[in-house]
Enzyme design. Structure first.
Site, PDB file in Angstrom:
ATOM      1  N   ARG A  45       0.804  -1.224   0.000  1.00 28.78           N
ATOM      2  CA  ARG A  45       0.000   0.000   0.000  1.00 28.78           C
ATOM      3  C   ARG A  45       0.834   1.270   0.000  1.00 28.78           C
ATOM      4  O   ARG A  45       0.304   2.351  -0.230  1.00 28.78           O
ATOM      5  CB  ARG A  45      -0.939   0.007   1.214  1.00 28.78           C
ATOM      6  CG  ARG A  45      -1.904  -1.164   1.233  1.00 28.78           C
ATOM      7  CD  ARG A  45      -3.011  -0.978   2.245  1.00 28.78           C
ATOM      8  NE  ARG A  45      -3.849   0.171   1.924  1.00 28.78           N
ATOM      9  CZ  ARG A  45      -4.989   0.447   2.546  1.00 28.78           C
ATOM     10  NH1 ARG A  45      -5.410  -0.333   3.520  1.00 28.78           N
ATOM     11  NH2 ARG A  45      -5.696   1.509   2.217  1.00 28.78           N
ATOM     12  N   LYS A 146     -10.563 -18.624   1.434  1.00 24.69           N
ATOM     13  CA  LYS A 146     -11.666 -18.857   2.362  1.00 24.69           C
ATOM     14  C   LYS A 146     -11.446 -18.023   3.618  1.00 24.69           C
ATOM     15  O   LYS A 146     -10.308 -17.561   3.863  1.00 24.69           O
ATOM     16  CB  LYS A 146     -11.756 -20.349   2.693  1.00 24.69           C
ATOM     17  CG  LYS A 146     -10.540 -20.911   3.451  1.00 24.69           C
ATOM     18  CD  LYS A 146     -10.701 -20.822   4.943  1.00 24.69           C
ATOM     19  CE  LYS A 146      -9.495 -21.337   5.706  1.00 24.69           C
ATOM     20  NZ  LYS A 146      -9.562 -21.100   7.150  1.00 24.69           N
ATOM     21  N   HIS A 176      -6.604 -24.801   0.651  1.00 30.00           N
ATOM     22  CA  HIS A 176      -5.257 -25.360   0.462  1.00 30.00           C
ATOM     23  C   HIS A 176      -5.164 -26.832   0.848  1.00 30.00           C
ATOM     24  O   HIS A 176      -4.257 -27.532   0.389  1.00 30.00           O
ATOM     25  CB  HIS A 176      -4.215 -24.527   1.221  1.00 30.00           C
ATOM     26  CG  HIS A 176      -4.262 -24.670   2.709  1.00 30.00           C
ATOM     27  ND1 HIS A 176      -5.055 -23.871   3.523  1.00 30.00           N
ATOM     28  CD2 HIS A 176      -3.616 -25.511   3.547  1.00 30.00           C
ATOM     29  CE1 HIS A 176      -4.883 -24.216   4.780  1.00 30.00           C
ATOM     30  NE2 HIS A 176      -4.019 -25.207   4.828  1.00 30.00           N
ATOM     31  N   LYS A 180      -2.925 -30.624  -1.043  1.00 28.81           N
ATOM     32  CA  LYS A 180      -1.942 -31.501  -0.406  1.00 28.81           C
ATOM     33  C   LYS A 180      -1.826 -32.806  -1.201  1.00 28.81           C
ATOM     34  O   LYS A 180      -2.825 -33.410  -1.591  1.00 28.81           O
ATOM     35  CB  LYS A 180      -2.341 -31.787   1.042  1.00 28.81           C
ATOM     36  CG  LYS A 180      -2.232 -30.558   1.948  1.00 28.81           C
ATOM     37  CD  LYS A 180      -2.630 -30.890   3.372  1.00 28.81           C
ATOM     38  CE  LYS A 180      -2.473 -29.672   4.286  1.00 28.81           C
ATOM     39  NZ  LYS A 180      -1.074 -29.286   4.479  1.00 28.81           N
ATOM     40  N   GLU A 214      -4.994 -28.282  15.922  1.00 29.47           N
ATOM     41  CA  GLU A 214      -3.921 -27.295  15.964  1.00 29.47           C
ATOM     42  C   GLU A 214      -3.458 -27.118  17.401  1.00 29.47           C
ATOM     43  O   GLU A 214      -4.259 -27.210  18.337  1.00 29.47           O
ATOM     44  CB  GLU A 214      -4.413 -25.952  15.427  1.00 29.47           C
ATOM     45  CG  GLU A 214      -4.951 -25.985  14.004  1.00 29.47           C
ATOM     46  CD  GLU A 214      -5.497 -24.631  13.585  1.00 29.47           C
ATOM     47  OE1 GLU A 214      -4.813 -23.920  12.837  1.00 29.47           O
ATOM     48  OE2 GLU A 214      -6.611 -24.274  14.024  1.00 29.47           O
ATOM     49  N   ASP A 233     -14.608 -21.314  10.334  1.00 29.38           N
ATOM     50  CA  ASP A 233     -13.217 -21.218   9.889  1.00 29.38           C
ATOM     51  C   ASP A 233     -12.690 -22.536   9.345  1.00 29.38           C
ATOM     52  O   ASP A 233     -11.889 -22.552   8.404  1.00 29.38           O
ATOM     53  CB  ASP A 233     -12.337 -20.749  11.053  1.00 29.38           C
ATOM     54  CG  ASP A 233     -10.901 -20.463  10.633  1.00 29.38           C
ATOM     55  OD1 ASP A 233     -10.706 -19.873   9.554  1.00 29.38           O
ATOM     56  OD2 ASP A 233      -9.983 -20.827  11.374  1.00 29.38           O
ATOM     57  N   HIS A 238     -12.626 -26.695   5.054  1.00 30.16           N
ATOM     58  CA  HIS A 238     -11.637 -27.782   5.080  1.00 30.16           C
ATOM     59  C   HIS A 238     -12.276 -29.146   5.351  1.00 30.16           C
ATOM     60  O   HIS A 238     -12.093 -30.098   4.591  1.00 30.16           O
ATOM     61  CB  HIS A 238     -10.584 -27.524   6.148  1.00 30.16           C
ATOM     62  CG  HIS A 238      -9.732 -26.314   5.899  1.00 30.16           C
ATOM     63  ND1 HIS A 238      -9.425 -25.861   4.638  1.00 30.16           N
ATOM     64  CD2 HIS A 238      -9.110 -25.464   6.757  1.00 30.16           C
ATOM     65  CE1 HIS A 238      -8.665 -24.787   4.722  1.00 30.16           C
ATOM     66  NE2 HIS A 238      -8.463 -24.531   5.993  1.00 30.16           N
ATOM     67  N   LYS A 337      -8.428 -25.780  18.400  1.00 36.26           N
ATOM     68  CA  LYS A 337      -7.185 -25.081  18.702  1.00 36.26           C
ATOM     69  C   LYS A 337      -6.678 -25.487  20.079  1.00 36.26           C
ATOM     70  O   LYS A 337      -7.440 -25.937  20.927  1.00 36.26           O
ATOM     71  CB  LYS A 337      -7.405 -23.562  18.648  1.00 36.26           C
ATOM     72  CG  LYS A 337      -7.559 -23.017  17.227  1.00 36.26           C
ATOM     73  CD  LYS A 337      -7.578 -21.504  17.222  1.00 36.26           C
ATOM     74  CE  LYS A 337      -7.566 -20.958  15.802  1.00 36.26           C
ATOM     75  NZ  LYS A 337      -6.307 -21.269  15.088  1.00 36.26           N
TER      76      LYS A 337
END
Length: 490
Positions: A45, A146, A176, A180, A214, A233, A238, A337
């Protein structure tokens, strides 16, 4: 063979671009898959950021590439492909004319990939400026990250706005996980091996688990994550995409239309979870402080720096696909998480033998299990029952055959989902990208769950460093199942 292309990375100074996209393109160059004459145009920017971008990219590659990948010679050649530009994605100013002039230096038939590493809220305005400034050609594609929207209606609005300027076959919605190599190998295992394809249905399979866990917390995503939560999310994209690849019928051909058609059938066959069905089949959780790898880490509310929040950081779902192949087979989806281990894996547990010819004294006969691990390592494991060879008595035990894909190839190949997908977008191959109809159908299944949670209840609490709330274990115990947890069992 892939022709030279230009890829404009909007948000080129952001975390995704520096951590994932630039390393992906560097790997493509090292492997000879970045055609000579291709250019990478990261946008920033401010002019000061543009002037220092090459050094920023240099430091990012040294930090985020694997050990031994970076070297000065390849960097010098790769950096010549980088053309940083100044662009304000929400204002059609003169900087866009400069971007157009750079792109127009080459023949307009050269493919242009516009990668929107941006918040979905500005997808529409960015595409509108691309159109008004005359940057969109017949060979242009747009890649969008996404999550697309926060509900079905918002996703439709975003997709409709993009569609004003790009045709559907020019829009590449990226997930993504689909890039894989192990995910691609899932289709190879199923559709090229009769051993698996003939035993890939309710007659042979007892249950299937898909887990994305995660160890990290909020990191720099607090503002976004508290509005989204784990369901939006991770599950909406996914997990449902992996579910589709596991459960879909064999496509007529391995092309984009055939694969997408079969994936859409799976989403349409998902049994709706509405009202009390949500309570009976879904567990949501939120982490509190706990011990993770010997270190006490803060809870979600401490990281968020808020007094209260009902946002879920963990979701476990018992889903069913109501078709002839999968009738009665539970699909367990789980993501969270601050979990005990970082892993992404698909576990296919087969039914027990119909008649056990051995007595109880030989040991417990466990069901066969196929584990396809996507990360951190990429492996395929098949667990079978076998006689113990160090014992003259008949004693049975489970034995695991393990294929470590990272060690199977010694030619320096590095599996990289973003590399695969960015090159596919440049080659105009949409097979691993998501169609608008898939987004619509996924939200149709997710929206009633969100509505129920807004009406009732709070997430269950779980300690950071655990495998989630006890309720998630109880969800499987209702059907005499248990979670397969990496590290707990071989």
């Amino acid at each position: 063979m892939l022709n030279p292309f230009d890829i404009v990375i909007f948000g080129g100074g952001g975390d995704l671009a520096l951590r994932k996209l630039l390393p992906a393109m560097y790997r493509a160059y090292q492997e000879g898959n970045l055609p000579q004459g291709s250019r990478i145009l990261p946008t920033v920017r401010e002019e000061s950021k543009r002037a220092e971008y090459i050094e920023t990219a240099h430091e990012a590659l040294k930090e985020f590439l694997s050990k031994g990948e970076f070297n000065a010679k390849d960097w010098k050649a790769f950096s010549a492909c980088l053309v940083p530009v100044v662009t304000n994605v929400t204002e059609a100013d003169d900087d866009w004319d400069k971007l157009k002039a750079i792109l127009d230096e080459h023949d307009v038939s050269k493919s242009r990939v516009f990668y929107l590493s941006l918040p979905p809220a500005v997808y529409g305005s960015c595409c509108e400026i691309l159109s008004s400034k005359g940057l969109i050609t017949e060979t242009s594609r747009v890649v969008v990250e996404k999550p697309i929207g926060y509900c079905g209606n918002s996703a439709e609005e975003i997709n409709a706005k993009i569609a004003e300027f790009f045709k559907e076959d020019q829009i590449f919605r990226i997930d993504h996980y689909l890039g894989k190599e192990t995910v691609q190998n899932l289709m190879a295992l199923r559709f090229s091996n009769s051993l698996f394809e003939n035993m890939w249905d309710a007659k042979s399979i007892d249950n299937i688990q898909i887990s994305l866990s995660e160890t990290v917390g909020l990191e720099s995503r607090a503002g976004f994550y508290d509005k989204a939560g784990a369901l939006r999310d991770m599950v909406q994209n996914h997990l449902l995409q992996l579910l589709c690849l596991v459960a879909m019928e064999s496509p007529n051909k391995l092309n984009a239309n055939s694969i997408r058609t079969e994936k859409l059938k799976v989403l349409e066959s998902l049994r709706p979870l509405i009202s009390t069905d949500v309570d009976d089949n879904i567990v949501r959780g939120q982490y509190v402080p706990g011990d993770l790898d010997g270190k006490i880490v803060p809870g979600y509310l401490e990281e968020l720096n808020e007094g209260s929040s009902k946002t879920e950081t963990f979701v476990a779902i018992r889903a069913h696909i109501d078709n002839w192949r999968w009738a009665g087979v539970p699909f367990y989806l789980r993501t969270g998480k601050r979990m005990a281990k970082r892993c992404a894996e698909i576990v296919v547990e087969y039914k027990k033998v119909s008649h056990n010819v051995y007595g109880d004294n030989v040991g417990k006969i466990e069901p066969n299990r196929l584990v396809i691990r996507l990360q951190p390592e990429e492996t395929i494991q098949l667990t079978l029952m076998s006689k113990r060879l160090d014992n003259l008595e008949m004693q049975l035990e489970p034995v695991t055959m393990n294929i470590e894909l990272s060690q199977a190839y010694s030619n320096g190949f590095h599996s990289d989902a973003y590399k695969r997908l960015m090159l596919d977008a440049a080659a105009n191959n949409p097979s691993l990208f998501i169609h608008r109809d898939e987004v619509r159908q996924a939200w149709k299944w997710i929206d009633p769950i969100v509505e129920r949670w807004q009406e009732k209840g709070n997430p269950s609490l779980y300690r950071a460093g655990s495998w989630g709330p006890d309720d998630a274990d109880e969800l499987l115990a209702e059907k005499n199942h248990v979670w397969f947890n990496t590290g707990d069992k071989a």
